[in-house]
Design an enzyme around this catalytic site. Structure first.
Site: not given
Ligand code: IPE
Ligand code: IPE
Ligand code: MG
Length: 241
Positions: A15, A28, A32, A62, A64, A66, A126, A183, A191, A202
């Site tokens: 994340d 953004r 990625h 979830e 989707w 975005r 792996l 995380r 999430s 852990e």
């Molecule tokens: C969780 O991250 C999903 C992934 C990293 C793929 P999110 O950024 O979507 O989680 P929330 O919405 O902050 O909980």
């Molecule tokens: C995680 O990073 C990647 C995916 C969920 C695909 P985010 O895109 O959620 O990054 P933040 O949380 O907005 O910084």
């Molecule tokens: Mg995020």
């Protein structure tokens, strides 16, 4: 855990890509892309460290929600990543597979996912699992359905359903439970990730954003893991005896 006390199975919520980009005044999508490069490094690093299994959350059920443009960009990235990486993963003895509801993806992406799985199926290194359109609740409901269908067919009785059978019905039963959950990105939540699997894992949370995570940060997480006493309900004295 392996013989050296290292985690055998690491599960990561990658994340912070969006915030990483935004803090640099970038779109953004650039976050990625940077996150993808880092993912490649971490997979290699886990291979070098002889970690047994690495499970990465790439896209939640979830996500989707975005903006359409970001979802589209992520789908493009997954497709490009599969095309460019599978050969190397195959050569590095990585077993790759996907968990999640894949029928939502384009035919092309589904084909590439199947190709990646088939091409690496014989690998013994792996176990790399990518959770994509994955939700922990979805996984539990699926397992319940599969077991219910077995009962309906008469292959199983209700009394046969225990934790072991449930574990076997859920995704990635061959990896064992994750020993260490990481995380990045500062949020302290699950999430809807591996809800069933994380019962005794852990949990390590770091503010470092995913594109800034690296081998040294992985060392810190593993050190954290090695500093934990895993009691599984027992007393401390019972475990150290
Ligand atoms: C969780 O991250 C999903 C992934 C990293 C793929 P999110 O950024 O979507 O989680 P929330 O919405 O902050 O909980
Ligand atoms: C995680 O990073 C990647 C995916 C969920 C695909 P985010 O895109 O959620 O990054 P933040 O949380 O907005 O910084
Ligand atoms: Mg995020």
């Amino acid at each position: 855990m392996d013989a050296n006390g290292n985690p055998n199975h690491i599960a990561i919520i990658m994340d912070g890509n969006g915030r990483w980009a935004q803090s640099r005044g970038l779109p953004r999508a650039a976050g990625h892309q940077a996150g993808f490069k880092l993912t490649r490094d971490i997979v290699e690093s886990c291979g070098r460290r002889q970690i047994g299994a690495l499970t990465l959350f790439a896209f939640s059920s979830e996500n989707w929600r975005r903006p359409e443009s970001e979802v589209g960009w992520l789908m493009d990235l997954f497709l490009r990543a599969l095309k460019s990486e599978v050969g190397k993963l195959k050569a590095n003895n990585v077993l790759m597979r996907f968990i999640g509801e894949r029928s939502a993806f384009s035919d092309k992406l589904q084909q590439e996912m199947t190709r990646a799985e088939n091409e690496t199926a014989g690998n013994t290194g792996l176990k790399l699992t990518i959770a994509i359109n994955y939700g922990g609740r979805w996984d539990i409901v699926n397992a319940a359905r599969a077991l219910a269908a077995d009962v309906q067919r008469g292959d199983l009785t209700i009394d046969d359903i225990d934790e072991e059978r449930f574990t076997n019905a859920i995704s990635i039963p061959d990896c064992g439970e994750p020993d260490l959950f990481i995380r990045t990105g500062g949020e302290k939540r699950i999430s809807n990730y591996l809800l069933w699997h994380l019962a005794y894992t852990e949990l390590y949370f770091t503010d470092v954003l995913w594109p800034d995570f690296n081998d040294q940060e992985l060392d810190v997480a593993i050190d954290f893991f090695n500093g934990r006493q895993r009691r599984f309900g027992k007393t401390s004295e019972q475990v150290t005896r």
